[in-house]
Design a protein around this motif. Structure first.
Motif, short mmCIF file in Angstrom:
data_model
loop_
_atom_site.label_atom_id
_atom_site.label_comp_id
_atom_site.label_asym_id
_atom_site.label_seq_id
_atom_site.Cartn_x
_atom_site.Cartn_y
_atom_site.Cartn_z
N ALA A 162 0.85 -1.20 0.00
CA ALA A 162 0.00 0.00 0.00
C ALA A 162 0.89 1.24 0.00
O ALA A 162 0.61 2.22 0.69
CB ALA A 162 -0.92 -0.01 1.22
N ALA A 163 1.97 1.18 -0.76
CA ALA A 163 2.93 2.28 -0.74
C ALA A 163 2.99 3.05 -2.05
O ALA A 163 3.82 3.95 -2.19
CB ALA A 163 4.32 1.74 -0.40
N GLY A 164 2.13 2.70 -2.99
CA GLY A 164 2.16 3.38 -4.29
C GLY A 164 1.76 4.85 -4.17
O GLY A 164 1.19 5.26 -3.15
N LEU A 165 2.06 5.61 -5.18
CA LEU A 165 1.81 7.07 -5.10
C LEU A 165 0.36 7.44 -5.42
O LEU A 165 -0.07 8.55 -5.11
CB LEU A 165 2.76 7.80 -6.05
CG LEU A 165 4.24 7.70 -5.66
CD1 LEU A 165 5.11 8.39 -6.71
CD2 LEU A 165 4.51 8.25 -4.27
N GLY A 166 -0.37 6.55 -6.05
CA GLY A 166 -1.79 6.82 -6.33
C GLY A 166 -2.00 8.02 -7.23
O GLY A 166 -2.93 8.81 -7.03
N THR A 167 -1.16 8.15 -8.25
CA THR A 167 -1.23 9.36 -9.08
C THR A 167 -2.53 9.48 -9.87
O THR A 167 -2.96 10.58 -10.19
CB THR A 167 -0.05 9.42 -10.07
OG1 THR A 167 -0.01 8.19 -10.78
CG2 THR A 167 1.27 9.63 -9.36
N ARG A 168 -3.18 8.32 -10.15
CA ARG A 168 -4.43 8.39 -10.93
C ARG A 168 -5.54 9.07 -10.14
O ARG A 168 -6.55 9.42 -10.70
CB ARG A 168 -4.89 6.97 -11.34
CG ARG A 168 -4.09 6.38 -12.48
CD ARG A 168 -4.42 4.92 -12.64
NE ARG A 168 -4.04 4.14 -11.47
CZ ARG A 168 -4.47 2.92 -11.19
NH1 ARG A 168 -5.33 2.33 -11.98
NH2 ARG A 168 -4.06 2.29 -10.11
N PHE A 169 -5.34 9.22 -8.84
CA PHE A 169 -6.41 9.79 -8.02
C PHE A 169 -6.02 11.14 -7.42
O PHE A 169 -6.62 11.59 -6.44
CB PHE A 169 -6.81 8.82 -6.91
CG PHE A 169 -8.27 8.52 -6.87
CD1 PHE A 169 -9.20 9.54 -6.69
CD2 PHE A 169 -8.74 7.23 -7.04
CE1 PHE A 169 -10.55 9.28 -6.66
CE2 PHE A 169 -10.09 6.95 -7.02
CZ PHE A 169 -11.00 7.98 -6.82
N ARG A 216 8.01 0.03 6.08
CA ARG A 216 8.02 1.07 5.03
C ARG A 216 8.79 0.60 3.81
O ARG A 216 9.82 -0.06 3.96
CB ARG A 216 8.64 2.34 5.57
CG ARG A 216 7.67 3.13 6.41
CD ARG A 216 8.10 4.57 6.48
NE ARG A 216 7.16 5.31 7.28
CZ ARG A 216 6.96 6.61 7.12
NH1 ARG A 216 7.64 7.29 6.21
NH2 ARG A 216 6.10 7.24 7.87
N GLN A 217 8.32 1.02 2.67
CA GLN A 217 9.03 0.67 1.44
C GLN A 217 10.20 1.59 1.18
O GLN A 217 11.16 1.22 0.51
CB GLN A 217 8.06 0.68 0.24
CG GLN A 217 8.72 0.16 -1.03
CD GLN A 217 7.80 0.17 -2.23
OE1 GLN A 217 6.65 0.57 -2.15
NE2 GLN A 217 8.32 -0.25 -3.36
N GLY A 218 10.15 2.81 1.70
CA GLY A 218 11.16 3.80 1.29
C GLY A 218 10.72 4.35 -0.05
O GLY A 218 9.57 4.73 -0.20
N LYS A 246 9.64 1.86 -5.56
CA LYS A 246 10.32 1.47 -6.80
C LYS A 246 9.62 0.32 -7.51
O LYS A 246 10.25 -0.47 -8.19
CB LYS A 246 11.76 1.05 -6.48
CG LYS A 246 12.63 2.21 -6.03
CD LYS A 246 14.09 1.74 -5.97
CE LYS A 246 14.82 2.36 -4.81
NZ LYS A 246 15.93 1.56 -4.32
N GLY A 247 8.31 0.20 -7.27
CA GLY A 247 7.55 -0.82 -7.98
C GLY A 247 7.01 -1.90 -7.06
O GLY A 247 7.47 -2.07 -5.93
N LEU A 248 6.01 -2.63 -7.59
CA LEU A 248 5.34 -3.65 -6.78
C LEU A 248 6.31 -4.77 -6.35
O LEU A 248 6.25 -5.24 -5.22
CB LEU A 248 4.17 -4.23 -7.59
CG LEU A 248 3.33 -5.31 -6.93
CD1 LEU A 248 2.77 -4.84 -5.60
CD2 LEU A 248 2.21 -5.76 -7.86
#
Ligand code: UTP
Length: 297
Positions: free
Chosen positions: A15-22, A107-109, A112-114
């Motif tokens: 659940a660390a993606g940037l969610g740019t589509r939203f 945390r992913q930091g 850098k991708g799934l």
């Protein structure tokens, strides 16, 4: 190949993606916290894992992680107030959301991708098969997809992906799989996986959706997977390596039920309307209003 006797108890939720589509909604709020009717999307996903018997849940978080952690934590002042006011059903919904399995966070930091997000689970998961549920992918609560995938993993000892048939023009939004029938079984062998292929290059119309049950070998493969499409470490590329490895193998379970991508605006809106229309407390009023609204549009 995993020792099939190793039962599966752990779920990993990236659940660390940037969610740019939203954007701009996701500027300061993780997209997984956007509500679907009255629960954040992530709660449905955690509930699904727990329902399938996976009580040990590791969430891979990033920026703005506080909201995700806070949501599953207790809020004593709110609980006391609701109890004093006799608001028992609201109190129950609050307590239910605190009481979902055993949650851990890492945390992913850099996102850098799934594949990179899944690799962050290595220390927690260790040498056991485990499930991955994407935090923005909602599967109908009536379905038993994850339990079915766990069953196939235990039977094959390999890794398992969930597949959904999509119209050809939509396949470029997904990873696509080439599949072969496994004799006498209701699941498939995956012979090839391609991340976001063009419609012409896609090996099939079967899209990989956000549920996986993976062999721990995936960690070793991810450590040696170079950034791929979009300069991100792709889980699909690691799965392609496992699919080509005779001693591992990737299998596909075809899902025919309802699924919503809550990171996509249209799918998110549909999830809200459909799930609210099925609720006892909201459905009749919402549907009555919707019919009038559409008639007058
Ligand atoms: P998406 O590609 O849908 O997420 O990843 P995104 O990058 O946040 O979305 P957009 O395209 O910018 O809107 C699928 C899942 O993988 C997680 C996301 O949080 C989502 O649940 N993810 C993705 C990570 O945890 N880390 C990453 O580096 C990328």
């Amino acid at each position: 190949m995993t020792d099939p006797k190793k039962t599966i108890t752990k779920a990993v939720i990236p659940a660390a993606g940037l969610g740019t589509r939203f954007l701009p909604a996701t500027k300061a709020t993780p997209k997984e916290m956007l509500p679907v009717v009255d629960r954040p999307a992530i709660q449905y996903v955690v509930e699904e894992a727990v329902k399938a018997g996976l009580n040990d849940v590791l969430m891979i978080t990033g920026r703005n992680k506080r909201a995700l952690e806070d949501h599953f934590d207790r809020v004593p002042t709110l609980e006391i107030q609701l109890a004093e006011q006799g608001k028992d059903s609201l109190l129950k919904t609050v307590l239910d959301s605190n009481d979902l399995g055993e949650l851990h966070y890492v945390r992913q930091g850099d996102p850098k991708g799934l594949g990179h997000a899944v690799l962050r689970a290595k220390v927690h998961v260790g040498d056991e098969p485990f499930a991955v549920l994407l935090g923005d992918d909602l599967i109908d609560e009536k379905e038993d997809l994850l339990s079915e995938m766990v069953r196939v993993q235990q039977k094959t000892g390999g890794s398992v992906v969930a597949l959904m048939e999509v119209p050809r023009e939509q396949i470029s939004a997904y990873g696509a799989a080439a599949i072969e029938q496994v004799e006498g079984e209701d699941f498939f062998k995956v012979s090839e996986l391609v991340e976001k292929p063009s419609a012409e290059d896609a090996p099939s119309n079967y899209a990989v959706i956000g549920r996986y049950v993976l062999s721990p070998k995936v960690f070793e493969v991810l450590e040696n997977t170079a950034p791929g499409r979009g300069n991100e470490i792709q889980l699909t590329d690691a799965l392609q390596t496992l699919a080509a490895d005779e001693s591992e193998g990737v299998y596909g379970v075809v899902f025919k039920g309802r699924r919503f991508d809550t990171g996509d605006k249209l799918s998110y809106l549909k999830a809200n309307v459909i799930l609210a229309s099925e609720r006892e407390d909201l459905g009749a009023n919402l549907l009555g209003w919707l019919k009038d609204f559409v008639k007058n549009k």
